[in-house]
Design an enzyme around this catalytic site. Structure first.
Site, PDB file in Angstrom:
ATOM      1  N   ILE A   1      -7.209  -5.227   7.209  1.00 29.96           N
ATOM      2  CA  ILE A   1      -6.946  -6.395   6.359  1.00 29.96           C
ATOM      3  C   ILE A   1      -7.542  -6.226   4.955  1.00 29.96           C
ATOM      4  O   ILE A   1      -7.132  -6.920   4.019  1.00 29.96           O
ATOM      5  CB  ILE A   1      -7.421  -7.690   7.059  1.00 29.96           C
ATOM      6  N   SER A   2      -8.480  -5.275   4.795  1.00 28.76           N
ATOM      7  CA  SER A   2      -9.009  -4.916   3.473  1.00 28.76           C
ATOM      8  C   SER A   2      -9.384  -6.113   2.598  1.00 28.76           C
ATOM      9  O   SER A   2      -9.028  -6.168   1.418  1.00 28.76           O
ATOM     10  CB  SER A   2      -8.009  -4.029   2.714  1.00 28.76           C
TER      11      SER A   2
ATOM     12  N   LEU B   1      11.368 -20.408  -3.943  1.00 28.26           N
ATOM     13  CA  LEU B   1      10.228 -19.616  -3.470  1.00 28.26           C
ATOM     14  C   LEU B   1       9.012 -19.761  -4.384  1.00 28.26           C
ATOM     15  O   LEU B   1       9.148 -19.764  -5.606  1.00 28.26           O
ATOM     16  CB  LEU B   1      10.655 -18.132  -3.457  1.00 28.26           C
TER      17      LEU B   1
ATOM     18  N   HIS C   1       3.160   3.138  -8.882  1.00 30.44           N
ATOM     19  CA  HIS C   1       2.987   1.706  -9.159  1.00 30.44           C
ATOM     20  C   HIS C   1       4.231   1.147  -9.868  1.00 30.44           C
ATOM     21  O   HIS C   1       4.670   0.042  -9.575  1.00 30.44           O
ATOM     22  CB  HIS C   1       1.742   1.466 -10.020  1.00 30.44           C
TER      23      HIS C   1
ATOM     24  N   TRP D   1       3.084   7.880  -2.475  1.00 30.06           N
ATOM     25  CA  TRP D   1       4.514   8.021  -2.776  1.00 30.06           C
ATOM     26  C   TRP D   1       4.704   8.908  -4.012  1.00 30.06           C
ATOM     27  O   TRP D   1       5.551   9.796  -4.032  1.00 30.06           O
ATOM     28  CB  TRP D   1       5.109   6.637  -3.015  1.00 30.06           C
TER      29      TRP D   1
ATOM     30  N   ASP E   1       0.835  -1.206   0.000  1.00 35.77           N
ATOM     31  CA  ASP E   1       0.000   0.000   0.000  1.00 35.77           C
ATOM     32  C   ASP E   1       0.869   1.255   0.000  1.00 35.77           C
ATOM     33  O   ASP E   1       1.970   1.252   0.555  1.00 35.77           O
ATOM     34  CB  ASP E   1      -0.905  -0.029   1.241  1.00 35.77           C
TER      35      ASP E   1
HETATM   36  C1  FPP Z   1      -1.568   0.143  -3.438  1.00 37.27           C
HETATM   37  O1  FPP Z   1      -1.193   1.493  -3.495  1.00 37.27           O
HETATM   38  C2  FPP Z   1      -1.083  -0.584  -4.582  1.00 37.27           C
HETATM   39  C3  FPP Z   1      -1.834  -1.184  -5.548  1.00 37.27           C
HETATM   40  C4  FPP Z   1      -3.314  -1.169  -5.547  1.00 37.27           C
HETATM   41  C5  FPP Z   1      -1.218  -1.875  -6.678  1.00 37.27           C
HETATM   42  C6  FPP Z   1      -0.069  -2.755  -6.367  1.00 37.27           C
HETATM   43  C7  FPP Z   1       0.646  -2.990  -7.614  1.00 37.27           C
HETATM   44  C8  FPP Z   1       1.979  -2.971  -7.774  1.00 37.27           C
HETATM   45  C9  FPP Z   1       2.962  -2.777  -6.703  1.00 37.27           C
HETATM   46  C10 FPP Z   1       2.530  -3.075  -9.127  1.00 37.27           C
HETATM   47  C11 FPP Z   1       2.628  -4.358  -9.819  1.00 37.27           C
HETATM   48  C12 FPP Z   1       2.618  -5.594  -9.051  1.00 37.27           C
HETATM   49  C13 FPP Z   1       3.131  -6.754  -9.495  1.00 37.27           C
HETATM   50  C14 FPP Z   1       2.875  -7.986  -8.722  1.00 37.27           C
HETATM   51  C15 FPP Z   1       3.966  -6.843 -10.690  1.00 37.27           C
HETATM   52  P1  FPP Z   1      -2.327   2.581  -3.630  1.00 37.27           P
HETATM   53  O2  FPP Z   1      -2.498   2.888  -5.069  1.00 37.27           O
HETATM   54  O3  FPP Z   1      -3.548   2.130  -2.915  1.00 37.27           O
HETATM   55  O4  FPP Z   1      -1.654   3.791  -2.879  1.00 37.27           O
HETATM   56  P2  FPP Z   1      -2.370   4.924  -2.038  1.00 37.27           P
HETATM   57  O5  FPP Z   1      -3.062   4.248  -0.892  1.00 37.27           O
HETATM   58  O6  FPP Z   1      -1.219   5.770  -1.595  1.00 37.27           O
HETATM   59  O7  FPP Z   1      -3.299   5.629  -2.958  1.00 37.27           O
END
Ligand code: FPP
Length: 234
Positions: free
Chosen positions: A177-178, A122, A28, A16, A11
């Site tokens: 835990i969402s 893994l 992302h 960021w 998260d």
């Molecule tokens: C949460 O941050 C993140 C996500 C919903 C996406 C996670 C995806 C990745 C890290 C990229 C690709 C993953 C793989 C497995 C290749 P958010 O967008 O909710 O952040 P915020 O809470 O600050 O808005």
């Protein structure tokens, strides 16, 4: 002790990026670097399973542009990371409601899963279009259709064959835990950190593992019983 199965709610990518005056997708992209760093470190540390919550069923409600960018990112990551899987002997698995994913993405996923199926290091489990309640519902449905056999519902969960998580990490300061692995996290230790996902790399991961190693897990028993069990098994 190294946990057998670590699950992570990644998260804070959006925040960021915002802190740097950039678009959310930039976070992302940087987050995928953390995915690679954590997968490599998990393989090195001898963790058996690393589960990453990459996209929830609820995430489909995000703005369409962000959803399609995320899906594009998943597809390119899967293709780009194949050498990493090979080099680190990683088995790649996707869990979730795959009926919601595009045919092209499903094809890429199947390709990577087949290619890595016999890797023995893994197991990297990516949760895509997943939600804990969906998982319980689909498992209960199939269990009932099978005549409600006695025994464990685990065999019908989307995570069947994967042990329950020992440690669940959530980044970015949120403490919930969402709708992640609701059934599977019954006895999981939780670790929360303020670090945003794109900044969560090897050092932060190691810190979480150190904290886990210092905890005593009791599974509903008393501390004395656990100490006794440990002594008996020596
Ligand atoms: C949460 O941050 C993140 C996500 C919903 C996406 C996670 C995806 C990745 C890290 C990229 C690709 C993953 C793989 C497995 C290749 P958010 O967008 O909710 O952040 P915020 O809470 O600050 O808005």
């Amino acid at each position: 002790m190294v946990p057998r199965h670590v699950a992570i709610i990644m998260d804070g990518n959006g925040r960021w990026a915002k802190q740097r005056g950039k678009e959310r997708i930039y976070g992302h992209y940087e987050g995928t670097e953390s995915v690679r760093a954590c997968a490599e470190y998990a393989a090195e540390a001898g963790i058996g399973y690393l589960s990453l919550f990459a996209f929830s069923e609820e995430n489909w409600a995000r703005p369409e542009a962000e959803v399609s960018e995320l899906m594009r990112l998943m597809a390119s990551s899967i293709l780009n990371e194949r050498p990493t899987f090979r080099k680190n002997n990683i088995r790649f698995v996707v869990v979730g409601n795959r009926a919601h994913l595009s045919d092209a993405l499903n094809k890429d996923i199947d390709g990577a899963m087949e290619e890595t199926a016999s890797n023995t290091g893994l197991t990297l489990v990516i949760f895509l279009s997943y939600s804990g309640r969906w998982d319980i519902m689909q498992a209960a449905g199939r269990w009932a259709a099978d005549g409600a056999p006695e025994g464990r519902l685990d065999d019908y969960m989307a995570t069947s064959g994967i042990p329950d998580p020992d440690l669940l990490i959530r980044t970015s300061g949120e403490q919930r835990i969402s709708n992640f692995m609701l059934w599977q996290c019954a006895y999981t230790e939780f670790y929360f950190t303020d670090t945003l996902w794109p900044d969560f790399r090897k050092a932060e991961f190691r810190q979480a593992l150190d904290e886990f190693a210092s905890r005593q897990r009791r599974f509903g028993k008393t501390g004395d019983q656990i100490t006794q069990e440990k002594n008996d098994s020596k």
